[in-house]
Motif scaffolding. Structure first.
Motif, PDB file in Angstrom:
ATOM      1  N   UNK A   1       0.834  -1.206   0.000  1.00 63.17           N
ATOM      2  CA  UNK A   1       0.000   0.000   0.000  1.00 63.17           C
ATOM      3  C   UNK A   1       0.867   1.254   0.000  1.00 63.17           C
ATOM      4  N   UNK A   2       0.548   2.133  -0.930  1.00 64.04           N
ATOM      5  CA  UNK A   2       1.161   3.452  -0.965  1.00 64.04           C
ATOM      6  C   UNK A   2       0.039   4.485  -0.991  1.00 64.04           C
TER       7      UNK A   2
ATOM      8  N   UNK B   1      -4.187  15.997   3.674  1.00 67.84           N
ATOM      9  CA  UNK B   1      -5.426  15.413   3.189  1.00 67.84           C
ATOM     10  C   UNK B   1      -5.078  14.282   2.238  1.00 67.84           C
ATOM     11  N   UNK B   2      -5.688  13.134   2.455  1.00 70.23           N
ATOM     12  CA  UNK B   2      -5.429  11.979   1.601  1.00 70.23           C
ATOM     13  C   UNK B   2      -6.053  12.195   0.229  1.00 70.23           C
ATOM     14  N   UNK B   3      -5.233  12.024  -0.816  1.00 71.50           N
ATOM     15  CA  UNK B   3      -5.727  12.106  -2.188  1.00 71.50           C
ATOM     16  C   UNK B   3      -6.228  10.738  -2.631  1.00 71.50           C
ATOM     17  N   UNK B   4      -5.370   9.728  -2.494  1.00 76.24           N
ATOM     18  CA  UNK B   4      -5.729   8.406  -2.993  1.00 76.24           C
ATOM     19  C   UNK B   4      -4.823   7.351  -2.389  1.00 76.24           C
ATOM     20  N   UNK B   5      -5.302   6.141  -2.463  1.00 74.36           N
ATOM     21  CA  UNK B   5      -4.546   4.961  -2.054  1.00 74.36           C
ATOM     22  C   UNK B   5      -4.180   4.185  -3.308  1.00 74.36           C
ATOM     23  N   UNK B   6      -2.917   3.818  -3.414  1.00 77.15           N
ATOM     24  CA  UNK B   6      -2.433   3.136  -4.616  1.00 77.15           C
ATOM     25  C   UNK B   6      -1.909   1.753  -4.248  1.00 77.15           C
ATOM     26  N   UNK B   7      -2.628   0.740  -4.665  1.00 78.00           N
ATOM     27  CA  UNK B   7      -2.190  -0.631  -4.461  1.00 78.00           C
ATOM     28  C   UNK B   7      -1.678  -1.186  -5.776  1.00 78.00           C
TER      29      UNK B   7
ATOM     30  N   UNK C   1      -7.578   4.180  -5.499  1.00 81.63           N
ATOM     31  CA  UNK C   1      -8.851   4.552  -4.874  1.00 81.63           C
ATOM     32  C   UNK C   1      -8.763   5.987  -4.406  1.00 81.63           C
ATOM     33  N   UNK C   2      -9.649   6.827  -4.947  1.00 83.79           N
ATOM     34  CA  UNK C   2      -9.587   8.257  -4.681  1.00 83.79           C
ATOM     35  C   UNK C   2     -10.561   8.654  -3.574  1.00 83.79           C
ATOM     36  N   UNK C   3     -10.123   9.641  -2.797  1.00 82.95           N
ATOM     37  CA  UNK C   3     -10.981  10.188  -1.744  1.00 82.95           C
ATOM     38  C   UNK C   3     -11.953  11.202  -2.335  1.00 82.95           C
ATOM     39  N   UNK C   4     -12.956  11.488  -1.554  1.00 82.13           N
ATOM     40  CA  UNK C   4     -13.947  12.464  -1.983  1.00 82.13           C
ATOM     41  C   UNK C   4     -13.278  13.799  -2.280  1.00 82.13           C
ATOM     42  N   UNK C   5     -13.602  14.361  -3.423  1.00 78.86           N
ATOM     43  CA  UNK C   5     -13.036  15.641  -3.813  1.00 78.86           C
ATOM     44  C   UNK C   5     -11.833  15.531  -4.725  1.00 78.86           C
ATOM     45  N   UNK C   6     -11.362  14.327  -4.949  1.00 76.56           N
ATOM     46  CA  UNK C   6     -10.214  14.100  -5.835  1.00 76.56           C
ATOM     47  C   UNK C   6     -10.623  13.138  -6.941  1.00 76.56           C
ATOM     48  N   UNK C   7     -10.226  13.446  -8.170  1.00 75.95           N
ATOM     49  CA  UNK C   7     -10.626  12.624  -9.317  1.00 75.95           C
ATOM     50  C   UNK C   7      -9.420  12.209 -10.127  1.00 75.95           C
TER      51      UNK C   7
END
Lengths: 111, 116
Positions: free
Chosen positions: B31-32, B44-50, B56-62
């Motif tokens: 996990x990164x 603020x978390x932007x996304x999780x990259x497996x 997987x993006x957090x709300x507010x990030x596309x």
């Protein structure tokens, strides 16, 4: 939803004085709690963490923190600060595989 | 812990352009994570990259704005696309070493981005 509150935006203490940085969290389950430090222009360094067991945890650089479930707090302490401790301190709660951070407390040290 | 590096350490970019930030770790991790720290703000978390799956993006990030690649277990990139001055921030990657049930994240030094 999970949240972390650090009530003090900025704290100034004299070198050699004791320090306590406050952190309150909101989380429905057993929390995983962290303190990170960010020196100017640097990334975040993990100071200490609480997962379970002894509620008083020791960290690096002489820091410790105490988990108090009844108060939903995880305050960071150091008995005697050094000028090199001047930095931004972030409390965070682990929400599953994510971290939710507080707003941070900026620590200034007076000589 | 782990040794995490990011490139570039800082950059100044013109609006409308894109910047790709690299994150390299010295051990294999599943996990990164990518975070944004706006000036004077918290992370603020932007996304999780497996590795091997879509980020997987957090709300507010596309994805169109912040495309992420994760080609292997030691490397990831974040692109900030079509930049505007509001994208001026520190961007940090972190890794979860997966040590036990309680996840601990370790952070890279960050990339300081200024958009003019």
């Amino acid at each position: 939803a999970q949240s972390v509150t650090q009530p003090d935006i900025h704290i100034t203490v004299s070198e050699g004085a004791s320090l306590e940085l406050r952190c309150n969290y909101s989380y429905g389950a057993t929390p995983y709690l962290f303190w990170y430090v960010q020196s100017p222009g640097q990334g975040l360094q993990l100071l200490l963490k609480y997962f379970s067991g002894d509620t008083l945890v020791q960290g690096i650089k002489g820091f410790e923190a105490e988990f108090k479930r009844s108060q939903s707090s995880f305050n960071l302490r150091k008995p005697s600060v050094h000028w090199s401790d001047a930095a931004e301190y972030f409390c965070a709660v682990g929400a599953g595989q994510k971290l939710v951070f507080g707003q941070g407390t900026r620590l200034t040290i007076n000589p | 812990s782990a040794v995490i590096s990011q490139k570039p350490s800082r950059d100044i970019c013109q609006r409308g352009t894109s910047l790709t930030i690299q994150c390299q770790v010295d051990s294999q991790v599943t996990m990164m994570f990518w975070y944004r720290q706006q000036p004077g703000q918290s992370l603020t978390l932007i996304a999780t990259a497996n590795q091997g799956s879509e980020a997987t993006y957090e709300s507010g990030f596309v994805i169109d704005k912040f495309p992420i690649s994760r080609p292997n277990l030691t490397f990831s990139t974040l692109t900030v696309s079509n930049m505007s001055p509001e994208d001026s921030s520190i961007y940090l990657c972190s890794v979860d070493l997966g040590q036990g049930a309680a996840d601990t994240q370790y952070f890279g030094p960050g990339t300081r981005l200024t958009v003019l």
